[in-house]
Design a protein around this motif. Structure first.
Motif, PDB file in Angstrom:
ATOM      1  N   LEU A   1       0.833  -1.213   0.000  1.00 22.88           N
ATOM      2  CA  LEU A   1       0.000   0.000   0.000  1.00 22.88           C
ATOM      3  C   LEU A   1       0.865   1.260   0.000  1.00 22.88           C
ATOM      4  CD1 LEU A   1      -2.798   1.428   0.389  1.00 22.88           C
ATOM      5  CD2 LEU A   1      -2.391   1.262   2.838  1.00 22.88           C
TER       6      LEU A   1
ATOM      7  N   ALA B   1      -6.839   3.259  -3.020  1.00 20.71           N
ATOM      8  CA  ALA B   1      -6.317   2.991  -1.669  1.00 20.71           C
ATOM      9  C   ALA B   1      -7.435   2.544  -0.738  1.00 20.71           C
ATOM     10  CB  ALA B   1      -5.601   4.221  -1.126  1.00 20.71           C
TER      11      ALA B   1
ATOM     12  N   TYR C   1      -8.350  -0.999  -1.429  1.00 21.29           N
ATOM     13  CA  TYR C   1      -7.251  -1.848  -0.983  1.00 21.29           C
ATOM     14  C   TYR C   1      -7.266  -2.015   0.528  1.00 21.29           C
ATOM     15  CZ  TYR C   1      -2.543  -3.711  -0.719  1.00 21.29           C
ATOM     16  OH  TYR C   1      -1.460  -4.505  -0.483  1.00 21.29           O
ATOM     17  N   VAL C   2      -7.520  -0.899   1.245  1.00 24.16           N
ATOM     18  CA  VAL C   2      -7.522  -0.968   2.718  1.00 24.16           C
ATOM     19  C   VAL C   2      -8.628  -1.891   3.196  1.00 24.16           C
ATOM     20  CG1 VAL C   2      -7.954   0.367   4.803  1.00 24.16           C
ATOM     21  CG2 VAL C   2      -6.380   1.238   3.084  1.00 24.16           C
TER      22      VAL C   2
END
Lengths: 317, 315
Positions: free
Chosen positions: B242, B302, B305-306
């Protein structure tokens, strides 16, 4: 953690696997350090040595790169050159050997000093503001605390060029373009999110009981913060400061867009060092060495805090 | 204790007032402590962001501050999103992003796994390996142009030594399609240590008793690796990805100095293109829209993804 495993533990790697691992890691280290060794060694090469093929590993050391880094030079007509008095100093001699004379000092010294001022200035400010904010986030119920921390982190997702557009316009209006203060404030704003994030983690680790005991002893909240929390957080503050300093020291995008004359730092300057027919590689390497070496030494001396800080900052969530 | 101006000031104020100031409520202290940070972030992060959004709806050009500014609505966004060049840059950025992450994860994890054998001197080697990531990407990126020189550079020479390909027959930064790989190599060289450090933290967080239990169950080393080591390091590794992903989406300095986007547009990452639009062509309104689109893209990716990362952590 390592004290849990003893030599007869089943989880201890065998000697053979240690040897193999060690050899592979040493090989990687040698390869990865080669470009850095090359920077340092190129700084001590003469111009012709630096561009010879095959590349020279062994060479006669020369200070030409360093002299060229700190001076500007001009070429004079042949008969004039013959008529010059003999060189007075060793650096005059080195320049004369290249068929030139010294015209004056270069701007490298100023640029390096700017890097120092802006780096340390923004680090001090980030730490001052960051420690206060981190303490408040750690100990008090601040409204919107979670959103705020998320917001602080999301500011790092903006590409620097995108941020630079409005900052450029704003600084032009406020007269902060190309000033030390402008760069210090900007780097502080960029660094503060990480600083608060790291420092909050360090302060969270200090037991609240210490302060509560101090409050009962008649300290005010502020005294308790200053005399109890700050000393306990000192190592955490130090490692956070290193990160802020390294960021400000290395930063290029804002520096190249927002500074040109008075407040320009070293990173935009070093790539512009040119000699006859392109970049003067020994001088560039000399400048890079002087600029990178403090960080390398810092990293090696402070490795414990630094490495812990990197993983701590990333992993904690 | 040395006398600070604040101490002197404190003694000069009347006792009643000083008690009021010194005995501030926790709530007040919280606000006083947070306020300067908030103010700085508002002034240098939020306000400019709002300004960028505003500019993105106009035809403003920063090099002509006195020209009439026209409101153009969503035209800038439309032009960015329908520009073929920008999609090509997005592809270039994706190529850079994916390959740097693949290399850094593979090499970084391997190194961490080897260093975790705890052979003698492993901490010194760790420090030396970490050096490249501490250095200025601009200064180092600039020096890599020297290492990549086809006639005199170290890299071409080493390639000739190992493979026999004549050094002057290929150019890492010139035409021939190698430049996108050259920037991947430099980024991998710089940032593999970061992935390595995070993986190392992950490996060290696995308690020994899990391996001991597996040993008692006669699980093979291979099986232990895939059923204990990998799953337990995965959340750490994903976090490292990340951070690298966000950083490389923003990549500017190293590549700007190494290739400047060239040859042609082969390494024109979005940040470098944005710099050209904003500070060389001075299309401020257009590049503001471009910037907002980039920000929304990173932010969206992001966030997704988190979410995935949190699922892995919960397992």
């Amino acid at each position: 953690m390592s004290n849990l495993s003893s030599s007869w533990s089943v989880t201890e790697p065998s000697n053979l696997s240690k040897w193999v691992a060690g050899i592979v890691v040493v090989a990687y280290t040698v390869i990865t350090l080669l470009p850095l060794v090359w920077i340092i060694s190129t700084g001590f090469k003469s111009g012709p040595d630096s561009i010879s093929y095959p590349p020279k590993v062994l060479f006669e050391p020369s200070l030409e790169g360093y002299v060229n880094l700190f001076t500007t030079r001009t070429r004079v007509a042949a008969e004039e050159f013959q008529a010059l008095p003999p060189p007075e100093t060793w650096y005059d001699q080195i320049v004369r050997d290249q068929g030139m004379v010294i015209a004056g000092p270069s701007r490298f010294g100023e640029r390096f000093l700017n890097s120092v001022i802006i780096g340390f200035g923004s680090t001090a400010l980030s730490i001052l503001l960051g420690t206060l904010a981190a303490y408040a986030f750690s100990r008090f119920k601040v409204p919107l605390k979670d959103d705020l921390l998320f917001f602080i982190l999301s500011t790092r997702m903006m590409p620097p060029i995108a941020v630079a557009i409005p900052i450029y316009l704003m600084y032009r209006e406020l007269g902060l373009s190309d000033t030390h203060l402008g760069m210090i404030l900007l780097y502080t704003a960029v660094n503060i999110s990480l600083a608060v994030w790291l420092l909050k983690g360090f302060i969270d680790e200090i037991p609240r009981e210490y302060e509560e005991a101090a409050l009962i002893d008649g300290y005010t909240r502020f005294q308790a913060f200053r005399k109890v929390v700050l000393p306990q957080a000192a190592t955490g503050i130090a490692s956070t400061a290193i990160f802020c300093l390294i960021f400000a020291w290395n930063e290029y995008a804002f520096a190249v867009l927002l500074t040109s004359g008075t407040a320009q730092t070293a990173p935009p300057f070093i790539p512009t060092i040119i000699g006859v027919g392109g970049q003067d590689w020994p001088a560039v390497a000399a400048g890079a060495t002087l600029f990178l070496l403090p960080v390398m030494i810092f990293t090696i001396l402070l490795r414990k805090h630094l490495l812990r800080g990197i993983t701590f900052g990333a992993v904690r969530k | 204790m040395t006398q600070t101006p604040i101490d002197r000031l404190a003694r000069a104020t009347p006792p009643s007032l000083s008690r009021k100031v010194r005995g501030l409520s926790d709530r007040a202290i919280a606000w006083i402590f947070v306020a300067p940070t908030i103010f700085l972030l508002l002034a240098i992060n939020i306000f400019p962001l709002i300004w960028t959004v505003r500019l993105s709806f106009t035809n403003y050009a920063a090099n002509k501050p006195n020209a009439e500014v026209k409101w153009v609505g969503l035209r800038n966004y439309e032009r960015v999103l329908t520009d073929d060049g920008i999609w090509a840059n997005m592809t270039t950025t994706a190529h850079f992003l994916i390959w740097t992450i693949v290399f850094q994860v593979v090499i970084g994890f391997t190194l961490a796994w080897l260093i975790n054998r705890k052979f003698k001197g492993n901490d010194l080697l760790t420090t030396l390996i970490v050096l490249p990531m501490m250095l200025s990407p601009a200064v180092v990126g600039n020096f890599w142009t020297f290492l990549y020189q086809p006639q005199i550079g170290l890299i071409n020479y080493v390639v000739e030594l190992i493979t026999g390909t004549p050094a002057s027959s290929f150019s890492m930064l010139g035409p021939g399609g190698l430049a996108p790989w050259s920037i991947v190599i430099v980024d991998t060289w710089m940032w593999t240590p970061f992935v390595m450090l995070i993986c190392l933290a992950g490996l060290r967080s696995i308690p020994d008793y899990i391996y001991e239990a597996a040993e008692i169950d006669r699980a093979s080393k291979w099986r232990q690796f895939w059923t204990i080591t990998v799953p337990m390091v995965l959340p750490f590794l994903m976090l490292a990805v990340l951070f690298r992903g966000i950083e490389n989406f923003k990549m500017f300095d190293m590549v700007a100095l190494l290739t400047g986007g060239g040859p042609g547009n082969e390494t024109l990452l979005t940040s470098i293109d944005l710099k050209r639009e904003a500070f060389e062509k001075w299309r401020t309104g257009y590049s503001s829209a471009y910037a907002i689109i980039l920000f929304v893209t990173v932010f969206g990716l992001a966030s997704i993804y988190v979410k995935a990362l949190n699922k892995v952590k919960e397992r």
